[in-house]
Design an enzyme around this catalytic site. Structure first.
Site, PDB file in Angstrom:
ATOM      1  N   ARG A  22      28.037  34.634  33.640  1.00 42.38           N
ATOM      2  CA  ARG A  22      27.882  34.865  35.079  1.00 42.38           C
ATOM      3  C   ARG A  22      28.561  36.150  35.528  1.00 42.38           C
ATOM      4  O   ARG A  22      28.024  36.909  36.334  1.00 42.38           O
ATOM      5  CB  ARG A  22      28.448  33.668  35.851  1.00 42.38           C
ATOM      6  CG  ARG A  22      27.610  32.395  35.724  1.00 42.38           C
ATOM      7  CD  ARG A  22      28.279  31.256  36.474  1.00 42.38           C
ATOM      8  NE  ARG A  22      27.467  30.049  36.486  1.00 42.38           N
ATOM      9  CZ  ARG A  22      27.483  29.131  35.522  1.00 42.38           C
ATOM     10  NH1 ARG A  22      28.266  29.315  34.465  1.00 42.38           N
ATOM     11  NH2 ARG A  22      26.725  28.056  35.594  1.00 42.38           N
ATOM     12  N   ASP A  57      26.348  39.745  23.670  1.00 39.79           N
ATOM     13  CA  ASP A  57      26.943  38.422  23.888  1.00 39.79           C
ATOM     14  C   ASP A  57      26.433  37.489  22.799  1.00 39.79           C
ATOM     15  O   ASP A  57      25.243  37.185  22.747  1.00 39.79           O
ATOM     16  CB  ASP A  57      26.564  37.862  25.262  1.00 39.79           C
ATOM     17  CG  ASP A  57      27.409  36.651  25.646  1.00 39.79           C
ATOM     18  OD1 ASP A  57      27.657  35.798  24.764  1.00 39.79           O
ATOM     19  OD2 ASP A  57      27.837  36.568  26.810  1.00 39.79           O
ATOM     20  N   ALA A  85      39.037  40.346  31.644  1.00 38.75           N
ATOM     21  CA  ALA A  85      38.769  39.042  31.030  1.00 38.75           C
ATOM     22  C   ALA A  85      40.053  38.433  30.469  1.00 38.75           C
ATOM     23  O   ALA A  85      40.759  37.695  31.158  1.00 38.75           O
ATOM     24  CB  ALA A  85      37.706  39.190  29.941  1.00 38.75           C
ATOM     25  N   ARG A  86      40.359  38.735  29.200  1.00 41.86           N
ATOM     26  CA  ARG A  86      41.552  38.205  28.542  1.00 41.86           C
ATOM     27  C   ARG A  86      42.297  39.346  27.858  1.00 41.86           C
ATOM     28  O   ARG A  86      41.687  40.195  27.193  1.00 41.86           O
ATOM     29  CB  ARG A  86      41.172  37.146  27.500  1.00 41.86           C
ATOM     30  CG  ARG A  86      40.635  35.852  28.085  1.00 41.86           C
ATOM     31  CD  ARG A  86      41.748  35.072  28.787  1.00 41.86           C
ATOM     32  NE  ARG A  86      41.279  33.793  29.299  1.00 41.86           N
ATOM     33  CZ  ARG A  86      40.809  33.618  30.533  1.00 41.86           C
ATOM     34  NH1 ARG A  86      40.719  34.661  31.350  1.00 41.86           N
ATOM     35  NH2 ARG A  86      40.424  32.426  30.942  1.00 41.86           N
ATOM     36  N   GLU A 137      51.799  38.482  29.985  1.00 41.70           N
ATOM     37  CA  GLU A 137      51.769  38.535  31.442  1.00 41.70           C
ATOM     38  C   GLU A 137      52.974  37.795  32.021  1.00 41.70           C
ATOM     39  O   GLU A 137      53.096  36.590  31.818  1.00 41.70           O
ATOM     40  CB  GLU A 137      50.464  37.928  31.966  1.00 41.70           C
ATOM     41  CG  GLU A 137      49.232  38.712  31.534  1.00 41.70           C
ATOM     42  CD  GLU A 137      47.940  38.160  32.104  1.00 41.70           C
ATOM     43  OE1 GLU A 137      47.951  37.041  32.678  1.00 41.70           O
ATOM     44  OE2 GLU A 137      46.906  38.840  31.979  1.00 41.70           O
ATOM     45  N   HIS A 182      46.352  40.593  37.015  1.00 40.95           N
ATOM     46  CA  HIS A 182      45.392  39.492  36.845  1.00 40.95           C
ATOM     47  C   HIS A 182      44.914  38.953  38.203  1.00 40.95           C
ATOM     48  O   HIS A 182      44.994  37.751  38.486  1.00 40.95           O
ATOM     49  CB  HIS A 182      46.006  38.367  36.005  1.00 40.95           C
ATOM     50  CG  HIS A 182      44.982  37.696  35.131  1.00 40.95           C
ATOM     51  ND1 HIS A 182      45.222  37.364  33.819  1.00 40.95           N
ATOM     52  CD2 HIS A 182      43.713  37.286  35.373  1.00 40.95           C
ATOM     53  CE1 HIS A 182      44.162  36.773  33.295  1.00 40.95           C
ATOM     54  NE2 HIS A 182      43.231  36.731  34.223  1.00 40.95           N
ATOM     55  N   GLY A 206      41.761  39.265  39.407  1.00 37.42           N
ATOM     56  CA  GLY A 206      40.305  39.210  39.483  1.00 37.42           C
ATOM     57  C   GLY A 206      39.749  38.090  40.340  1.00 37.42           C
ATOM     58  O   GLY A 206      38.785  38.276  41.092  1.00 37.42           O
ATOM     59  N   ALA A 207      40.334  36.905  40.245  1.00 36.79           N
ATOM     60  CA  ALA A 207      39.802  35.748  40.966  1.00 36.79           C
ATOM     61  C   ALA A 207      40.416  35.573  42.348  1.00 36.79           C
ATOM     62  O   ALA A 207      40.084  34.627  43.055  1.00 36.79           O
ATOM     63  CB  ALA A 207      40.034  34.475  40.148  1.00 36.79           C
TER      64      ALA A 207
END
Length: 315
Positions: free
Chosen positions: A153, A173, A231-232, A261, A280, A282-283
């Site tokens: 997504r 992917d 992402a990670r 982190e 971090h 992003g969200a």
């Protein structure tokens, strides 16, 4: 119905998740100090609760063995690499997540980091504040080739935005059929092909315990390329990345996810040139925070009521 909340980001920017919990009869019990928690602290925090909501907390086999009353683990987000899914399945515990809740938020940040790195926005702003009025030659996104590693997504949302900027998009992917990429009008390629041919590379794959962008792969990136990782942290060999920035091989990198982190004081990334670091975030938008919280609460209620969850990962 009782839900232990371990992540402090739950409902921090929205009252809707707590309101929905009250409506569904879910009692929220907060244990958010010391996040993210190690496995032993997760066990102590869960206690005898039948449900737990986690962020980056370590939910290992130890947790499932020590909490036999646990019925459901809800991830406040998408990635479940901090949860031992095999142990959850063996213990008969349902694991759910909130797919799509933060896709637009992370995609927006990714494009913002691309623009900031390509146009040297942060460097220019700092220079001006220092009393200078210098010229900072940057690169336009239009016409550049964007390599998207991970076409879930978030990867698809990034590609959609990149096309609007006039970028040529290619993707890799291992979990998505090539037909999905074709339908999206995106060129498919192998991992090494995408790495070696992209002006900007952006990462949107889950972590699997080892760096995807090893030193060797970083050296295969085109000279002057850019890298974004929202992402990670474990996806990138960070020592090799710092070296690539120091040498000028990469024009810029922007990281919203780090292996450690927060980073250690002596982390070489902190002094690497042409590097943008964000904690971090992003969200962390109002809409994403609302969506993650309400989706997680609804999933927990479904499981504890004996219903079928919509976003089951295992169990």
């Amino acid at each position: 119905m009782r839900l232990r909340v371990l992540t402090p980001s739950f409902g921090r920017y929205s009252s809707e998740p707590a309101a929905l919990a009250a409506e569904l009869g879910v009692e929220l019990e907060y244990q958010t100090d010391g996040h993210p928690k190690a496995a032993g602290d997760v066990v102590a925090a869960i206690g005898d609760a039948p449900a737990v909501l986690v962020g980056l907390d370590e939910v290992s086999a130890e947790v499932f063995a020590a909490c036999p009353q646990l019925r459901v683990v809800a991830k406040h987000g998408v990635g479940t690499d901090n949860i031992d899914l095999a142990a959850a399945a063996a213990a008969g515990v349902v694991v759910v997540n909130t797919p799509g809740a933060n896709a637009d938020a992370v995609a927006d940040l990714t494009l913002g980091l691309m623009l900031a790195g390509s146009r040297r926005i942060i460097e220019a702003e700092r220079s001006l504040r220092a009393g200078n009025w210098d010229v900072f030659l940057g690169a336009q996104l239009g016409g550049k080739r964007l390599g998207v590693l991970g076409f879930g997504r978030i990867g698809r949302a990034v590609a959609h935005r990149a096309v609007a900027f006039g970028m040529r998009v290619a993707a890799y992917d291992p979990y998505v059929p090539a037909s999905v990429l074709e339908e999206a009008g995106v060129e498919a390629g192998s991992l090494d092909e995408i790495v070696a041919s992209s002006d900007i590379l952006t990462l949107h794959l889950p972590g699997d315990g080892g760096p995807l962008l090893t030193r060797e792969r970083l050296l295969r990136m085109p000279h002057g390329a850019g890298l974004v990782n929202a992402a990670r942290g474990g996806l990138v060999d960070e020592s090799a990345l710092a070296e690539a920035l120091e040498s000028g091989r990469l024009a810029f990198a922007a990281l919203d996810a780090l292996e450690h982190e927060p980073p250690r004081a002596d982390d070489p990334l902190l002094v690497a040139p042409n590097l943008i670091l964000t904690p971090h975030i992003g969200a962390f938008t109002d809409a994403a925070n609302t969506a993650m919280g309400t989706m997680a609460v609804a999933e927990v209620a479904r499981v504890l009521d004996g219903g079928k969850p919509r976003f089951r990962v295992v169990g």
